[in-house]
Design an enzyme around this catalytic site. Structure first.
Site, PDB file in Angstrom:
ATOM      1  N   CYS A 222     127.525   4.492  30.215  1.00 45.80           N
ATOM      2  CA  CYS A 222     127.878   4.851  28.842  1.00 45.80           C
ATOM      3  C   CYS A 222     128.515   6.230  28.735  1.00 45.80           C
ATOM      4  CB  CYS A 222     126.641   4.794  27.954  1.00 45.80           C
ATOM      5  SG  CYS A 222     125.655   3.306  28.204  1.00 45.80           S
ATOM      6  N   HIS A 360     124.978  10.444  20.770  1.00 44.40           N
ATOM      7  CA  HIS A 360     125.017   9.198  21.549  1.00 44.40           C
ATOM      8  C   HIS A 360     124.337   8.109  20.733  1.00 44.40           C
ATOM      9  CE1 HIS A 360     125.487   6.734  25.045  1.00 44.40           C
ATOM     10  NE2 HIS A 360     124.189   6.562  25.193  1.00 44.40           N
ATOM     11  N   HIS A 400     126.936  -0.624  20.226  1.00 49.04           N
ATOM     12  CA  HIS A 400     127.064   0.131  21.479  1.00 49.04           C
ATOM     13  C   HIS A 400     128.188  -0.485  22.318  1.00 49.04           C
ATOM     14  CE1 HIS A 400     126.400   2.549  24.828  1.00 49.04           C
ATOM     15  NE2 HIS A 400     125.095   2.412  25.022  1.00 49.04           N
TER      16      HIS A 400
END
Length: 751
Positions: A222, A360, A400
């Site tokens: 990520c 995040h 996400h």
């Protein structure tokens, strides 16, 4: 404050000069920007063809033993219907696309869009060996690779299982079953095999766009997006490249990936992603592609590029030894943030040093708690001197996007820095308890980002599975720290809006000014146009007008608008017209080969936090009495001004040839729409409104509809309707520069 902080960015710092995006709910950068400002939730149920909920979905599966083939969550972010790719545009045979992974093609497409957003290929270095590409992409098995695996391995495993469990079928029948299984996967496509190699994601982009500098694909989970940016920044600062494309791509939604995250119990049981909310119970899988085009700041300023933001500092740090590869380590995150701010030469705890933190924010309880701890350590605990810091996560809107998640946040932050608007974060109604220990203030509705003594500055986090952490510090470009001058648009009017002295034969069309401030000198008949508008019957005719260097002229369903028609933008416009498909705002060029179709709706403005409509120059141009607005801050004063503004444009817009089929209103604007639509008499308005001197035309037919408007004022006329040119009157967040709203005419409906 350090000496470098006083000096500002270095000439070798990277400047973001172009951006491209395909994310859930957004086929391009313009749509993504609109979704961000509107706070649109782009999460949906899994579309048909990704995986079959009838086979895999089990809403009770979160409570029992883990089963890899049963998923308790079926909501996520998808780009189905948005991720269009034209292979012939890049010299790729269509047959090579059908059996390839979509990642390579969409990375190429979005990179080309970012270049167009920067002004086109002419803005790139002439020496192609000085252009690099660094893209993040996961090593997941994609749909095309899974199909090949089924053809090569699963078909023979199926045959072997039948031999063991049903030998009576015989070899002939078993072979028929195997062949039928393989045929159901579609024809074999050897020419598409290179489209299955993950490392070719950057290579194909460089190959098709003829970039001869470093081109490579990386995977840092990520954190991939910001690691790509960190690498690109280094290539520019080290003098190895003069322009670099950096970004990431993730378009994997096959059942095996969902199985992995189901077994990890990482997906939201409630099927709602709520970063930093007390009720957060997991993340939602999504997909997307985002890239930025970077140049050294000094080169971008020399070339006259639009600069979204300057990257003051980037850093990457690993966790090292931790309890688990899946457990975030606060110390590793802190190291990444502190290194980035040291690289920027800035103190993260200084008052006003940071205005926006794009977190995040995966929505997992453990991950959110660790990130909040990191933010308290780096930027100081609650009570530290200085204003609060705007805070949010784009994952609350799109989910996400894995490797591309950092790029989704970076683009959001760059737009915020450039436009001065803090975008909202969603589903944060019950803040996480640890949020109170930080200086972070959740932004739950779009709001103006006012400059303080320091330039606008944003931080972006991206933390990857396995313990890799990245952070970037963005700052508005030098020279932007002073308040920007009012933006004005000069759009040709029809005869109804033309001053009498300009309406004679051979007179050049003048313009309507929408904006604040005074008209510039020479803005009359002989002034240079700030917007070029051309109309014609076909793209070919429009191309001829453009090639002839015509001033704004012509009419017809095929239309072109170029904001600030520089040679580069005119060249981009010519390419858009030649392509023959709609081009909506990238590079400040708008092209529509045919009318949009459908009905025209006028939206009346309602109560806004800061309402400052500009009506006087419109009234002067139309030779109308200026509406008398109170300009007060009290609720009733703002209500009266909002109603007066809507009713004023209800009178003006029909005189420009724009008439509405539907009248709608936002909040209090519903009342103005009903009055303009004839549902109530004109004297039924709030007391004091009649003093504005506004009066509408004949009453309109009224029918009940469910139309609702988005926040903010604004009105739009669809191309090809009435006598006016196609135009949109924007209403930016935090104030209405060109207030729209309202319109009357036979057949208009009030919603």
């Amino acid at each position: 404050m350090s000496e470098r902080a006083r000096r500002g960015p270095r000439p070798t710092d990277a400047a973001i000069v172009g951006m491209g995006a395909v994310f859930p709910g957004a086929a391009d950068l313009a749509a993504y920007r609109g979704n961000l400002l509107a706070g649109r939730d782009c999460i949906s149920e899994v579309p048909p063809g990704r995986w079959d909920p009838e086979v895999y979905y089990d809403p009770e599966g979160s409570g029992g033993p883990v089963r890899g083939d049963r998923f308790y969550c079926r909501r996520g972010g998808f780009v189905d219907g948005l991720a269009a790719f034209d292979p012939t545009r890049f010299g790729i045979m269509p047959t090579a696309v059908e059996g390839a992974e979509p990642d390579q093609m969409l990375a190429l497409h979005v990179t080309a869009e970012a270049i167009a957003d920067a002004g086109g290929g002419d803005r790139l270095p002439a020496d192609r060996s000085r252009i690099g590409v660094v893209l993040g992409r996961g090593g997941f098995m994609g749909v095309a690779t899974a199909r090949l695996d089924q053809r090569v391995r699963t078909a023979h495993q199926l045959a072997q299982t039948l031999r063991e469990l049903a030998p009576e079928l015989g070899e002939r029948r078993i072979a028929e079953v195997r062949s039928a299984f393989q045929e159901a996967l579609g024809p074999e496509r050897p020419d598409a095999s290179i489209g299955l190699v993950p490392s070719f994601t950057a290579a194909r982009t460089a190959n098709r766009l003829d970039f001869r500098g470093p081109a490579y694909t990386l995977d840092a989970a990520c954190a991939s997006s910001l690691l790509a940016v960190d690498q690109a920044v280094g290539l520019l600062a080290g003098g190895r490249c003069d322009a670099v494309v950096a970004g990431a791509v993730h378009h994997c939604h096959i059942a095996t990936l969902w199985s992995v995250f189901t077994q990890l119990r990482a997906l939201s049981v409630s099927e709602r992603i709520r970063p930093f909310d007390r009720r957060a119970d997991g993340t939602l899988l999504s997909e997307g592609t985002g890239v930025v085009l970077l140049k050294r700041l000094a080169d971008a300023e020399r070339d006259g590029d639009r600069i979204y933001a300057v990257i003051r500092g980037t850093a990457v740090a690993g966790d090292g030894r931790a309890a688990s590869l899946m457990s975030p380590l606060v110390a590793g995150q802190v190291r990444a943030l502190e290194r980035a701010w040291r690289e920027a030469g800035l103190d993260p705890r200084a008052p006003g040093a940071l205005g926006l933190l794009e977190a995040h924010g995966t929505g997992t309880p453990v991950g959110d708690a660790a990130e909040l701890d990191t933010l308290a350590q780096v930027f100081g605990p609650n009570g530290t001197a200085g204003p609060e810091i705007g805070f949010g996560s784009v994952k609350s809107m799109v989910g996400h996007t894995m490797q591309a998640s950092g790029m989704a946040g970076l683009i959001k932050a760059a737009l915020a820095v450039y436009e001065g608007v803090l975008p909202p974060t969603l589903h944060l109604e019950e803040p996480h308890a640890d949020l109170a220990r930080t200086r972070m203030r959740p932004v739950t509705a779009a709001e103006p980002w006012d400059r303080g003594p320091q330039p606008r500055r944003a931080g972006v986090n991206a933390f990857g599975f396995g313990g890799i952490n990245a952070h970037a510090v963005l700052e508005e470009a030098p020279g932007s720290t002073a308040p920007a001058p009012p933006v004005r648009r000069f759009l040709p009017l029809g005869a109804a809006g033309r001053p009498p002295e300009a309406a004679g034969a051979g007179a050049r069309e003048d313009g309507l000014l929408l904006g604040a401030g005074s008209p510039p000198e020479g803005a009359g008949a002989g002034a240079r146009e700030d917007v070029l508008l051309l109309g014609a019957g076909s793209p070919a005719e429009l191309a001829d007008l453009l090639a002839a260097g015509s001033a704004s002229a012509g009419d017809g369903p095929c239309r072109l608008a170029v904001l600030g028609p520089t040679p580069q933008r005119l060249a981009l416009a010519a390419k858009a017209v030649e392509r023959g498909r709609a081009w909506r705002g990238r590079g400040d060029v708008w092209f529509a080969p045919e009318p949009l179709g459908g009905a025209t709706a006028f939206l009346f403005p309602g109560l806004e936090p800061e309402f400052a409509p500009v009506l006087d120059d419109v009234a002067d141009r139309m030779e109308l009495e200026r509406p008398r607005l109170g300009g007060g801050s009290e609720l009733m004063e703002r209500a009266l001004d909002a109603l007066a503004t809507g009713r004023f444009f209800a009178r003006v817009l029909p005189e420009l040839g724009m008439r509405a089929d539907v009248l709608a209103g936002h909040s209090l604007g519903e009342w103005a729409a009903m009055v303009a639509g004839g549902m109530y008499p004109q004297d039924a308005a709030l007391p004091g409104l009649a003093a504005t001197g506004v009066a509408e035309g004949p009453g309109s037919r009224v029918r009940g509809t469910g139309l609702r408007g988005a926040p903010g004022g604004g009105s739009a006329a669809r191309p090809g309707r009435g006598g006016g040119q196609p135009r949109q009157l924007p209403a930016p967040v935090g104030g209405v520069r060109g207030s729209g709203g309202g319109g009357t005419g036979p057949g208009a409906a009030a919603a």
